[in-house]
Design an enzyme around this catalytic site. Structure first.
Site, PDB file in Angstrom:
ATOM      1  CG  HIS A  71      20.833 -19.421  59.184  1.00 19.04           C
ATOM      2  ND1 HIS A  71      20.916 -19.435  57.743  1.00 19.04           N
ATOM      3  CD2 HIS A  71      21.762 -19.660  59.662  1.00 19.04           C
ATOM      4  CE1 HIS A  71      22.563 -18.656  58.498  1.00 19.04           C
ATOM      5  NE2 HIS A  71      22.274 -18.923  59.402  1.00 19.04           N
ATOM      6  CE  LYS A 112      29.459  -8.809  49.564  1.00 13.40           C
ATOM      7  NZ  LYS A 112      29.876  -8.199  50.574  1.00 13.40           N
TER       8      LYS A 112
END
Length: 478
Positions: A71, A112
């Site tokens: 986003h 991550k």
């Protein structure tokens, strides 16, 4: 009794726990089910293996990079070096990064990485080979870049590894002007930023200070407002735990307990953090420290000693339904990611406690990483352009005031007033403002709806709403 190891429970579904928190918070929003599913899901999960030469043979390394949400671009998140890391954990941490960035208004999506090794078992040369090969694998799949995905340090990694990543990326992308912006957490000498090393711990301390400053909330916990005299136990004496304890002590708290892999120490009159750190550096253990009145070879017993605030700053799943009832703290401030299981959190709140959630409390690291990224893109250190101008302006103002009043300031007073802000001071100012504003955003959501049961739920509600707005504005194409 809990076992004497600081490890993540591999039977616990970490990503599932994060999704449970998401689903609970989502009921307090008004977004379409499809949009909520998009926000919750991991967009890209890259699992790969690569060989390294070791001795006369080869070893195959398992690794991951997960981009949870696009986003905002780039995505952002650390790389964990641990033999216990797995895909579920990396997905969970990537999701937490998405929500964390939204909570503190940092314009990144969450990501991550993980490399399944114990760094202590490898030479520096072998670690460099592993890190550089990992970086090349990310480059091959377009999973790294200043506008794509920006790694950072995490458990088991630090400035050294980030330097190797930066050099590898720059070497593989010759002529790219913003190459140093492809990774943060670099040393100052390699375009890092002042204050990054201690940023997460400083952020944890500021978050706690802000929480305990609210008299209304402290009254419900049976505590006086303010950090002065508050007894604190910190789990983990790594980067986050050490600086959390250091700054909490500077803010007036008393560090009564420290817990590490090898055991725990306790002194109700307080521990000297720097002295403990140097003792462990010299001996390899916090045990045997002369200033400790009590020692525990079972480190988890250290969490259960009398205190006002507990700061778990090690790994996830340290506080569970099996030991939460033994925790004597009134406040748990999560320096680590996911240290408290949902079952334990429910019990703790039911018993009148308060948890400052990880997705807010340890967001200081990504906040200052954002500042480092901005510095790398602008190619100029904070304060370099305006510091001298500020000092000259302040000097003129001081001279004018002295001329009008006929009063002369001392040299010390003049230097204090005149001095322009350094990069470190600007970074710390930006971090402090971010943590203060974000806490009160979360608290306002928490207080505005009595059905929202925890600060974590409130933080998640705020994050979902911000991310939803971003996705709605982006639209869907094609």
């Amino acid at each position: 009794m809990a076992t004497n190891i600081l490890v993540a429970d591999q039977d616990t579904h970490f990503f599932g726990d994060v999704c449970k928190n998401f689903d609970y918070a989502a009921q307090f929003t008004k977004h379409d089910a499809g949009l909520l599913d998009q926000i919750k899901s991991c967009n890209s999960v890259y699992r790969f293996r690569f060989p390294i030469r070791r001795g006369n043979g080869f070893e195959v390394i398992d690794a991951w990079r997960v981009e949870h949400s696009h986003h905002q671009s780039p995505t952002k998140g650390g790389i964990r070096y641990s033999e216990m890391v797995n895909e579920d954990e990396v997905m969970a941490l990537a999701a937490l990064m998405t929500y964390k960035c939204a909570i503190v208004n940092v314009p990144f999506g969450g990501a991550k990485g993980g490399i399944k090794i114990n760094p202590k078992n490898y030479t520096v040369s072998e670690l460099e080979n592993i890190t550089r090969r990992y970086t090349v694998e990310l480059i091959k799949k377009n999973f790294i870049g200043p506008s794509i995905d920006v790694p950072a340090p995490d458990y088991g990694s630090g400035e050294r590894e980030m330097s190797w990543i930066a050099d590898t990326y720059a070497t593989m992308n010759p002529g790219q002007l913003d190459a140093m912006g492809a990774v943060t957490g670099k040393p100052i000498a390699l375009h890092g930023i002042a204050g990054r090393r201690e940023a997460t711990g400083r952020g944890v301390a500021i978050a706690i200070r802000e929480c305990v400053s609210v008299g209304e909330d402290m009254q419900k916990l049976g505590l006086l407002p303010g950090l002065a005299g508050k007894r604190v136990i910190v789990q983990g004496l790594g980067n986050v735990g050490y600086y959390s304890a250091k700054f909490l002590a500077e803010f007036g708290a008393i560090i009564v307990g420290l817990c590490e892999f090898e055991g725990a120490i306790y002194n109700e009159d307080g521990l000297d953090i720097e002295a403990v750190f140097q003792h462990r550096k010299a001996t390899g253990s916090i045990l045997g420290y002369a200033g400790a009145l009590r020692e525990f070879t079972n480190t988890m017993e250290g969490l259960e000693q009398p205190c006002d605030i507990l700061v778990p700053a090690a790994l996830e799943n340290q506080i569970t339904e099996y030991n939460i009832r033994n925790i004597q703290a009134k406040i748990i401030a999560e320096g680590a990611n996911g240290p408290t299981t949902p079952e334990a959190e429910a019990i703790f709140y039911a018993n009148g406690g308060l948890i400052i959630p990880d997705m807010y409390a340890n967001a200081g690291g990504v906040t200052v990483s954002y500042f480092e990224w901005l510095k790398n893109l602008s190619h100029v250190a904070f304060g370099r352009m305006n510091r001298r101008f500020e000092e000259n302006s302040n000097l003129n103002l001081v001279n004018m005031v002295e001329g009008i009043t006929g009063t002369s300031l001392t040299p010390m007073q003049r230097s204090t007033i005149i001095k322009g802000a350094s990069e470190l001071e600007l970074v710390n100012s930006g971090l402090e403002d971010t943590m203060i504003r974000s806490y009160h955003e979360i608290r306002e959501i928490y207080k505005s709806n009595p059905k929202i049961e925890t600060l974590r739920n409130a933080a998640m509600v705020g994050a979902i709403n911000k991310i939803a707005v971003s996705y709605q504005n982006l639209g869907v194409w094609p």
